[in-house]
Design an enzyme around this catalytic site. Structure first.
Site, short mmCIF file in Angstrom:
data_model
loop_
_atom_site.label_atom_id
_atom_site.label_comp_id
_atom_site.label_asym_id
_atom_site.label_seq_id
_atom_site.Cartn_x
_atom_site.Cartn_y
_atom_site.Cartn_z
N ASN A 9 0.86 -1.18 0.00
CA ASN A 9 0.00 0.00 0.00
C ASN A 9 0.89 1.23 0.00
OD1 ASN A 9 -1.79 2.07 0.38
ND2 ASN A 9 -2.43 1.45 2.43
N LYS A 11 0.10 4.22 -0.13
CA LYS A 11 -0.56 5.35 0.53
C LYS A 11 -0.39 6.60 -0.35
CE LYS A 11 -0.26 3.06 4.96
NZ LYS A 11 -0.10 3.16 6.42
N HIS A 95 -9.78 1.69 5.12
CA HIS A 95 -8.46 1.73 5.78
C HIS A 95 -8.56 2.68 6.98
CE1 HIS A 95 -4.23 2.49 6.52
NE2 HIS A 95 -3.97 1.42 5.80
N GLU A 97 -6.76 4.88 8.14
CA GLU A 97 -6.44 6.29 7.90
C GLU A 97 -7.62 7.03 7.25
OE1 GLU A 97 -1.80 4.94 7.44
OE2 GLU A 97 -2.99 5.34 5.66
N GLU A 163 -5.44 -4.67 10.93
CA GLU A 163 -4.37 -3.70 11.12
C GLU A 163 -4.56 -2.99 12.45
OE1 GLU A 163 -4.62 -1.10 7.57
OE2 GLU A 163 -2.83 -2.20 7.03
N GLY A 169 2.63 2.22 10.88
CA GLY A 169 3.60 3.30 10.72
C GLY A 169 4.42 3.61 11.95
N SER A 207 3.32 -2.33 10.41
CA SER A 207 4.78 -2.41 10.57
C SER A 207 5.37 -3.76 10.19
CB SER A 207 5.18 -2.04 12.01
OG SER A 207 4.91 -0.66 12.23
#
Ligand SMILES: O=C[C@H](O)COP(=O)(O)O
Length: 249
Positions: A9, A11, A95, A97, A163, A169, A207
């Site tokens: 991904n 992003k 997702h 985010e 996730e 991250g 991660s």
């Protein structure tokens, strides 16, 4: 596709020139340039990747799609049909985010899942808990609530990505026991709600790096990885893809 899936991904990263260089390097790595590997790029670059990967078994994926239908007066939106038209095989839905920054609701995500399936795209529903929810002991409940959106959908055509938000991250990957517990919970919940445990593939994201991929991908019920930062580095991504092959019985 059977076997384990690795999805990179990107992003909100990329430019035409750097994409060309990265994809060229990926095509030269046999661990990456194969079936079972997908790249989720920003909408702006999906056509470029479709062209660059035209002769490769690698798949392209969207990072999102419109909640609205096939076409219409929805300025700025990109429909599932358009994404399928340019060759997207998968699409990330929900997702963390996007849930965080764009306040995506369950109703919106439900419509996106339906749109993806109707367009022939395999949706990857992203679920995960915050550190606060985990520390409160609510992590299993949170995930089950997020999974209920799948109850009316065909389990064989949906992938789930677990996730933990606190691992995204941060370099702080969940422990093997935490991953095992959550993936088992997801498959058990899917078995109970729509009898599809065996059919639902569950990816781990948060991660995933070259130095933890072997152990993470060897866990039961981990059917692949959703890789963020490490997917922008061909060496790291190649090692993760190799680990996926090695752990596929
Ligand atoms: O979509 C990828 C996940 O958000 C994980 O990102 P990360 O590998 O940079 O932690």
């Amino acid at each position: 596709m059977s076997g384990k899936l690795v999805m990179g991904n990107w992003k909100m990263n990329g430019r035409l020139d750097s994409n060309r260089k990265l994809i060229k390097a990926m095509l030269e790595d046999a661990h990456i340039n194969r079936d079972g590997v997908a790249i989720a790029a920003p909408h702006a670059y999906l056509m470029q990747l479709s062209d660059l990967l035209a002769a490769s078994p690698m798949a392209i994926a969207a990072q999102d799609m419109s909640q609205f239908g096939l076409a219409g007066a929805y300025t700025g939106e990109v429909s599932a049909g358009m994404l399928h038209d340019i060759g997207c095989r998968y699409a990330l839905i929900g997702h963390s985010e996007r849930r965080q920054y764009l306040s995506e609701t369950t109703a919106v995500l439900n419509q996106k899942l339906i749109n993806a399936l109707e367009a022939g795209i395999t949706p990857v529903l992203c679920v995960g808990e915050t550190l606060q929810q985990r520390e409160a002991g609510d992590h299993l409940t949170v995930i089950r609530d997020q999974l209920d959106i799948l109850a009316q959908l065909a389990p064989t055509r949906v992938i789930v990505a677990y996730e933990p938000i606190w691992a995204i991250g941060t370099g702080k990957v969940a422990t093997l026991d935490q991953i095992r517990e959550m993936h088992t919970c997801i498959k058990q919940h899917c078995r109970q709600t729509h009898g599809g445990a065996e059919a639902v593939r569950v990816l781990y994201g948060g991660s995933v790096k070259a130095d933890n991929a072997d152990a993470t991908l060897a866990i039961d019920n981990v059917d692949g990885a959703l890789v963020g930062g490490a997917s922008l580095d061909v060496e790291s991504f190649g090692i993760i893809c190799q680990a996926c092959l090695a752990t596929y019985a």
